[in-house]
Design a protein around this motif. Structure first.
Motif, PDB file in Angstrom:
ATOM      1  N   VAL A 197       0.870  -1.181   0.000  1.00 39.17           N
ATOM      2  CA  VAL A 197       0.000   0.000   0.000  1.00 39.17           C
ATOM      3  C   VAL A 197       0.906   1.230   0.000  1.00 39.17           C
ATOM      4  O   VAL A 197       1.905   1.260   0.724  1.00 39.17           O
ATOM      5  CB  VAL A 197      -0.903   0.006   1.253  1.00 39.17           C
ATOM      6  N   SER A 198       0.598   2.225  -0.804  1.00 41.10           N
ATOM      7  CA  SER A 198       1.374   3.467  -0.766  1.00 41.10           C
ATOM      8  C   SER A 198       1.363   4.008   0.660  1.00 41.10           C
ATOM      9  O   SER A 198       0.308   4.035   1.306  1.00 41.10           O
ATOM     10  CB  SER A 198       0.776   4.499  -1.715  1.00 41.10           C
ATOM     11  N   ALA A 199       2.521   4.454   1.140  1.00 43.33           N
ATOM     12  CA  ALA A 199       2.605   4.903   2.541  1.00 43.33           C
ATOM     13  C   ALA A 199       1.588   6.007   2.824  1.00 43.33           C
ATOM     14  O   ALA A 199       0.982   6.036   3.903  1.00 43.33           O
ATOM     15  CB  ALA A 199       4.025   5.375   2.843  1.00 43.33           C
ATOM     16  N   TYR A 200       1.364   6.891   1.831  1.00 41.57           N
ATOM     17  CA  TYR A 200       0.418   7.991   2.057  1.00 41.57           C
ATOM     18  C   TYR A 200      -1.028   7.520   2.106  1.00 41.57           C
ATOM     19  O   TYR A 200      -1.909   8.310   2.419  1.00 41.57           O
ATOM     20  CB  TYR A 200       0.618   9.118   1.025  1.00 41.57           C
ATOM     21  N   ASN A 201      -1.245   6.212   1.831  1.00 42.58           N
ATOM     22  CA  ASN A 201      -2.591   5.640   1.985  1.00 42.58           C
ATOM     23  C   ASN A 201      -2.693   4.660   3.160  1.00 42.58           C
ATOM     24  O   ASN A 201      -3.683   3.936   3.272  1.00 42.58           O
ATOM     25  CB  ASN A 201      -3.008   4.921   0.697  1.00 42.58           C
ATOM     26  N   TYR A 202      -1.680   4.605   4.001  1.00 38.14           N
ATOM     27  CA  TYR A 202      -1.751   3.721   5.172  1.00 38.14           C
ATOM     28  C   TYR A 202      -3.007   4.055   5.995  1.00 38.14           C
ATOM     29  O   TYR A 202      -3.337   5.239   6.168  1.00 38.14           O
ATOM     30  CB  TYR A 202      -0.528   3.916   6.087  1.00 38.14           C
ATOM     31  N   PRO A 203      -3.673   3.021   6.548  1.00 41.19           N
ATOM     32  CA  PRO A 203      -4.843   3.298   7.403  1.00 41.19           C
ATOM     33  C   PRO A 203      -4.455   3.952   8.737  1.00 41.19           C
ATOM     34  O   PRO A 203      -3.293   3.932   9.136  1.00 41.19           O
ATOM     35  CB  PRO A 203      -5.435   1.905   7.625  1.00 41.19           C
ATOM     36  N   LYS A 204      -5.446   4.504   9.406  1.00 44.06           N
ATOM     37  CA  LYS A 204      -5.249   5.287  10.641  1.00 44.06           C
ATOM     38  C   LYS A 204      -4.589   4.514  11.789  1.00 44.06           C
ATOM     39  O   LYS A 204      -4.073   5.127  12.721  1.00 44.06           O
ATOM     40  CB  LYS A 204      -6.603   5.822  11.142  1.00 44.06           C
ATOM     41  N   GLN A 205      -4.608   3.184  11.721  1.00 44.73           N
ATOM     42  CA  GLN A 205      -4.022   2.412  12.832  1.00 44.73           C
ATOM     43  C   GLN A 205      -2.528   2.706  13.015  1.00 44.73           C
ATOM     44  O   GLN A 205      -1.968   2.450  14.075  1.00 44.73           O
ATOM     45  CB  GLN A 205      -4.236   0.902  12.603  1.00 44.73           C
ATOM     46  N   TYR A 206      -1.875   3.278  11.990  1.00 44.44           N
ATOM     47  CA  TYR A 206      -0.440   3.586  12.085  1.00 44.44           C
ATOM     48  C   TYR A 206      -0.163   5.025  12.495  1.00 44.44           C
ATOM     49  O   TYR A 206       0.996   5.456  12.496  1.00 44.44           O
ATOM     50  CB  TYR A 206       0.264   3.259  10.761  1.00 44.44           C
TER      51      TYR A 206
END
Ligand code: 3EB
Length: 334
Positions: A197-206
């Protein structure tokens, strides 16, 4: 119309006691036993990062050019440029909350790039002291940093698909140190990895705001993107957005290498309309960040099976941005 051909910048790792012998220096990034503010008094950008436990383990990443170099300082950001390439860097002092100072420092840097005319941002490096610790509000320091970085990119109207390749990694002191490589006219192509997944699309859990970076940047002196360099971001044992093989440093190293091989290989090149493709044997000026010192020999063994014997490889013993990651690797295809 004639195409302006400009030599692409080159980096090499140099022992600290051999720096005097090098001419045409644009920037010298010292991976050493203490951090300091950027210094342009040597006629180039010097930035010291606290990335070594003792001086004997230190080295410098030296960027050279065959053109005249101009230097300056603005709002705490030191810079050096040669008409085509700019290197600049700064530092946010140790703090209980980094987001606001990171936003301010990054914004100053992005504004400086614009005013000097180097708006094509190819590569960023970020060195974060106590990266996995909680800040004064109980937010992980890395996530605190990501918040400020995201706000600065937004304020300067960087879309997600125009952010540079980057490294975000632990350091041993000095707050947050960072430096950037930008160009005036080269053709930059951000590259993403179809297996991540593109880092700028990582989900909020990170974290509240995602890390804003591309998996790599292809840099070409010509518009047809026929040949050039690939700046590979810090790469870890992540598939999709999830960490794999927590606690197994060998498997994490192999998956990180697989990620890089896919990122610079033929399939990804075709996806991004770049002719050039490469293998791990083409990678040079490689940095391997290893969380536990005792894991370095095992990681080194695996790396030596994949990299060219002629490649420069530096092993650094620092924390990695997710607590379950033991290793991260970056490099450049020249
Ligand atoms: C990852 O893939 C691992 O925050 O600038 C790699 C490269 C990582 C850059 C950054 C973080 C950064 O998410 C961590």
């Amino acid at each position: 119309m004639t195409q302006q051909i400009s030599a692409l910048p080159t980096a090499a790792f140099v022992p600290l006691d051999e720096l005097d012998e090098i001419s045409g220096v644009l920037g010298a990034i010292h991976y050493t036993d203490g951090a300091s503010d950027p210094d342009v008094s040597p006629g180039h950008l010097r930035l010291d990062l606290h990335m070594a436990r003792e001086p004997a383990e230190g080295f410098a990443e030296v960027w050279t050019t065959d053109r005249p170099v101009e230097t300056g300082e603005s709002g705490g950001i030191g810079y050096a440029h040669d008409g085509e390439h700019l290197i600049c860097g700064g530092r946010v002092p140790p703090s209980g909350n980094y987001a606001e100072a990171t936003r301010a420092a990054y914004t100053t840097m992005l504004e400086l790039m614009e005013s000097l005319g180097y708006q094509r941002c190819a590569r960023m490096w970020n060195f974060v002291n106590d990266i996995n610790a909680d800040n004064a509000d109980g937010l992980e320091v890395y996530r605190d940093f990501c918040l400020g970085r995201a706000e600065a990119f937004e304020a300067r109207n960087f879309s997600d698909t125009s952010v540079p390749a980057a490294t975000g990694i632990g350091s041993l002191g000095g707050g947050i140190s960072f430096y950037v490589l930008a160009s005036r006219s080269n053709t930059l192509t951000p590259i993403e990895n179809s297996k991540q997944v593109s880092a700028y699309n990582y989900p909020k859990q990170y974290g509240p705001r995602p890390p804003k970076f591309a998996r790599a940047t292809h840099v070409s002196a010509t518009e047809d993107r026929a040949a050039g360099q690939v700046y590979v971001s810090g790469t870890s044992s992540i598939r999709g957005h999830e960490t794999l093989f927590a606690g197994d440093v060998e498997k994490q190293t192999l998956l990180a290498l697989e990620n890089i091989a896919h990122l610079i290989g033929p399939e990804t090149a075709a996806d991004h309309r770049i002719e050039q493709h490469s293998t791990l044997a083409d990678l040079d000026t490689i940095k391997v960040y290893v969380r536990h010192r005792e894991d370095i020999p095992a990681v080194r063994r695996i790396c030596e099976e994949h990299f060219s014997p002629d490649a420069q490889v530096a092993y650094l013993n620092v924390d990695v941005c997710r607590a379950d990651l033991s290793v991260e690797l970056e490099g450049i295809v020249h």
